[in-house]
Design a protein around this motif. Sequence first.
Motif, PDB file in Angstrom:
ATOM      1  N   ALA A   1       0.853  -1.201   0.000  1.00 25.78           N
ATOM      2  CA  ALA A   1       0.000   0.000   0.000  1.00 25.78           C
ATOM      3  C   ALA A   1       0.886   1.247   0.000  1.00 25.78           C
ATOM      4  N   ASP A   2       0.292   2.382  -0.310  1.00 28.19           N
ATOM      5  CA  ASP A   2       1.017   3.654  -0.305  1.00 28.19           C
ATOM      6  C   ASP A   2       0.535   4.472   0.879  1.00 28.19           C
ATOM      7  N   LYS A   3       1.416   4.682   1.853  1.00 25.40           N
ATOM      8  CA  LYS A   3       0.985   5.396   3.057  1.00 25.40           C
ATOM      9  C   LYS A   3       0.530   6.818   2.750  1.00 25.40           C
ATOM     10  N   LEU A   4       1.113   7.434   1.732  1.00 24.91           N
ATOM     11  CA  LEU A   4       0.758   8.820   1.439  1.00 24.91           C
ATOM     12  C   LEU A   4      -0.580   8.947   0.724  1.00 24.91           C
ATOM     13  N   MET A   5      -1.116   7.825   0.250  1.00 26.22           N
ATOM     14  CA  MET A   5      -2.432   7.830  -0.372  1.00 26.22           C
ATOM     15  C   MET A   5      -3.515   7.347   0.588  1.00 26.22           C
ATOM     16  N   GLN A   6      -3.123   7.008   1.828  1.00 25.16           N
ATOM     17  CA  GLN A   6      -4.121   6.693   2.850  1.00 25.16           C
ATOM     18  C   GLN A   6      -4.917   7.950   3.167  1.00 25.16           C
ATOM     19  N   THR A   7      -6.179   7.794   3.515  1.00 19.28           N
ATOM     20  CA  THR A   7      -7.035   8.964   3.689  1.00 19.28           C
ATOM     21  C   THR A   7      -7.293   9.290   5.154  1.00 19.28           C
ATOM     22  N   ILE A   8      -7.418  10.571   5.398  1.00 20.43           N
ATOM     23  CA  ILE A   8      -7.813  11.106   6.695  1.00 20.43           C
ATOM     24  C   ILE A   8      -9.009  12.008   6.436  1.00 20.43           C
TER      25      ILE A   8
ATOM     26  N   ASP B   1       4.512  12.353   5.830  1.00 17.15           N
ATOM     27  CA  ASP B   1       3.704  11.343   6.521  1.00 17.15           C
ATOM     28  C   ASP B   1       3.410  11.686   7.975  1.00 17.15           C
ATOM     29  N   LEU B   2       3.220  12.972   8.262  1.00 14.26           N
ATOM     30  CA  LEU B   2       2.910  13.416   9.629  1.00 14.26           C
ATOM     31  C   LEU B   2       1.424  13.770   9.703  1.00 14.26           C
ATOM     32  N   PRO B   3       0.571  12.883  10.193  1.00  7.50           N
ATOM     33  CA  PRO B   3      -0.873  13.092  10.075  1.00  7.50           C
ATOM     34  C   PRO B   3      -1.450  14.127  11.025  1.00  7.50           C
ATOM     35  N   GLU B   4      -0.688  14.562  12.025  1.00  8.30           N
ATOM     36  CA  GLU B   4      -1.232  15.497  13.003  1.00  8.30           C
ATOM     37  C   GLU B   4      -0.652  16.908  12.876  1.00  8.30           C
ATOM     38  N   ILE B   5       0.338  17.089  12.020  1.00  9.50           N
ATOM     39  CA  ILE B   5       0.952  18.406  11.851  1.00  9.50           C
ATOM     40  C   ILE B   5      -0.076  19.371  11.263  1.00  9.50           C
ATOM     41  N   THR B   6      -0.022  20.632  11.651  1.00 12.32           N
ATOM     42  CA  THR B   6      -1.003  21.622  11.212  1.00 12.32           C
ATOM     43  C   THR B   6      -0.320  22.846  10.613  1.00 12.32           C
ATOM     44  N   THR B   7      -1.102  23.657   9.935  1.00 12.43           N
ATOM     45  CA  THR B   7      -0.583  24.919   9.409  1.00 12.43           C
ATOM     46  C   THR B   7      -0.044  25.786  10.535  1.00 12.43           C
ATOM     47  N   ALA B   8      -0.751  25.813  11.662  1.00  9.89           N
ATOM     48  CA  ALA B   8      -0.288  26.606  12.809  1.00  9.89           C
ATOM     49  C   ALA B   8       1.072  26.124  13.299  1.00  9.89           C
ATOM     50  N   ASP B   9       1.304  24.823  13.280  1.00  7.52           N
ATOM     51  CA  ASP B   9       2.608  24.289  13.681  1.00  7.52           C
ATOM     52  C   ASP B   9       3.703  24.792  12.756  1.00  7.52           C
TER      53      ASP B   9
ATOM     54  N   THR C   1       3.396   1.885   8.832  1.00  9.39           N
ATOM     55  CA  THR C   1       2.961   0.518   8.591  1.00  9.39           C
ATOM     56  C   THR C   1       1.439   0.432   8.662  1.00  9.39           C
ATOM     57  N   PRO C   2       0.850  -0.636   8.112  1.00  7.88           N
ATOM     58  CA  PRO C   2      -0.601  -0.816   8.264  1.00  7.88           C
ATOM     59  C   PRO C   2      -1.036  -0.845   9.725  1.00  7.88           C
ATOM     60  N   GLU C   3      -0.195  -1.407  10.591  1.00  9.41           N
ATOM     61  CA  GLU C   3      -0.527  -1.455  12.008  1.00  9.41           C
ATOM     62  C   GLU C   3      -0.560  -0.055  12.629  1.00  9.41           C
ATOM     63  N   ASP C   4       0.407   0.799  12.220  1.00  9.43           N
ATOM     64  CA  ASP C   4       0.397   2.187  12.692  1.00  9.43           C
ATOM     65  C   ASP C   4      -0.925   2.867  12.323  1.00  9.43           C
ATOM     66  N   TRP C   5      -1.320   2.706  11.075  1.00  6.69           N
ATOM     67  CA  TRP C   5      -2.558   3.335  10.601  1.00  6.69           C
ATOM     68  C   TRP C   5      -3.770   2.813  11.360  1.00  6.69           C
TER      69      TRP C   5
ATOM     70  N   ALA D   1      -3.913   1.444  14.361  1.00  5.12           N
ATOM     71  CA  ALA D   1      -3.890   1.895  15.750  1.00  5.12           C
ATOM     72  C   ALA D   1      -4.268   3.366  15.860  1.00  5.12           C
ATOM     73  N   TRP D   2      -3.726   4.166  14.958  1.00  8.37           N
ATOM     74  CA  TRP D   2      -4.018   5.617  15.004  1.00  8.37           C
ATOM     75  C   TRP D   2      -5.497   5.876  14.729  1.00  8.37           C
ATOM     76  N   ARG D   3      -6.037   5.184  13.760  1.00  7.69           N
ATOM     77  CA  ARG D   3      -7.449   5.374  13.443  1.00  7.69           C
ATOM     78  C   ARG D   3      -8.355   4.884  14.566  1.00  7.69           C
ATOM     79  N   ALA D   4      -7.862   3.951  15.339  1.00  7.05           N
ATOM     80  CA  ALA D   4      -8.635   3.443  16.468  1.00  7.05           C
ATOM     81  C   ALA D   4      -8.494   4.328  17.712  1.00  7.05           C
ATOM     82  N   GLY D   5      -7.694   5.377  17.574  1.00  8.45           N
ATOM     83  CA  GLY D   5      -7.527   6.291  18.687  1.00  8.45           C
ATOM     84  C   GLY D   5      -6.419   5.927  19.625  1.00  8.45           C
ATOM     85  N   ASN D   6      -5.564   4.985  19.211  1.00  8.37           N
ATOM     86  CA  ASN D   6      -4.422   4.601  20.022  1.00  8.37           C
ATOM     87  C   ASN D   6      -3.201   5.403  19.603  1.00  8.37           C
ATOM     88  N   SER D   7      -2.051   5.097  20.188  1.00  2.00           N
ATOM     89  CA  SER D   7      -0.814   5.794  19.894  1.00  2.00           C
ATOM     90  C   SER D   7       0.215   4.823  19.351  1.00  2.00           C
TER      91      SER D   7
END
Length: 202
Positions: free
Chosen positions: A20-27, A103-111, A187-191, A193-199
């Motif tokens: 899979a392509d991590k950068l094409m995963q959706t948020i 690949d930083l899913p939580e970074i923001t414009t303000a950051d 990794t798929p596991e990272d995705w 876990a993150w989507r499930a609200g884990n770290s």
Amino acid sequence: MSKIPILILAAGASSRMRGADKLMQTIDGEALIHRTARIARDTGQPVLVALPPAPHPRHEAIADLDIRRIDVPNAAEGMNASLRAGLARLPEDAEAVMILLADLPEITTADLRKVADAFRPDSDTLIWRGATDNGKPGHPVLFSRSLFGDIARLTGDSGAQSVVSAHKDRVALIPLPGLHALRDLDTPEDWAAWRAGNSPES
């Protein structure tokens, strides 16, 4: 604000995603690469994105954004091929460059703005780096123009860590909320876990 182009490194192969392509995963329905490029664009600074050679889905994913896409034919060499390609295409009047991983899913414009706003061209500091509240360094990393030559000589897949290490006494850490500066999903596991609200581990 000083002119600080943002160079997004998005030419990697996502080898740990097992096809899979991590950068094409959706948020929230948006591809991660599009989200990263969009929040960078919203700073008002020039944005360059280092990509695998076209045609590639990542090109299409950000085609609607007013940013500069850069093919990296030798992307298989590693991250430093993207750094060299991006630096070669920076605006001539750039006072610094902000290196941003895609690949930083939580970074923001303000950051990004907070790190950019810390830049002082007449400072003894040469590198400004996003970090956690407790001082763990992460991303993005902003380099003064005086270091462009050092970065342009890098080879392989080490990134600019050797440049940071060589000037470790001239690095300023800029605290960002939570794990914005550190959270990456490789990794798929990272995705999952993150989507499930884990770290996931970073």
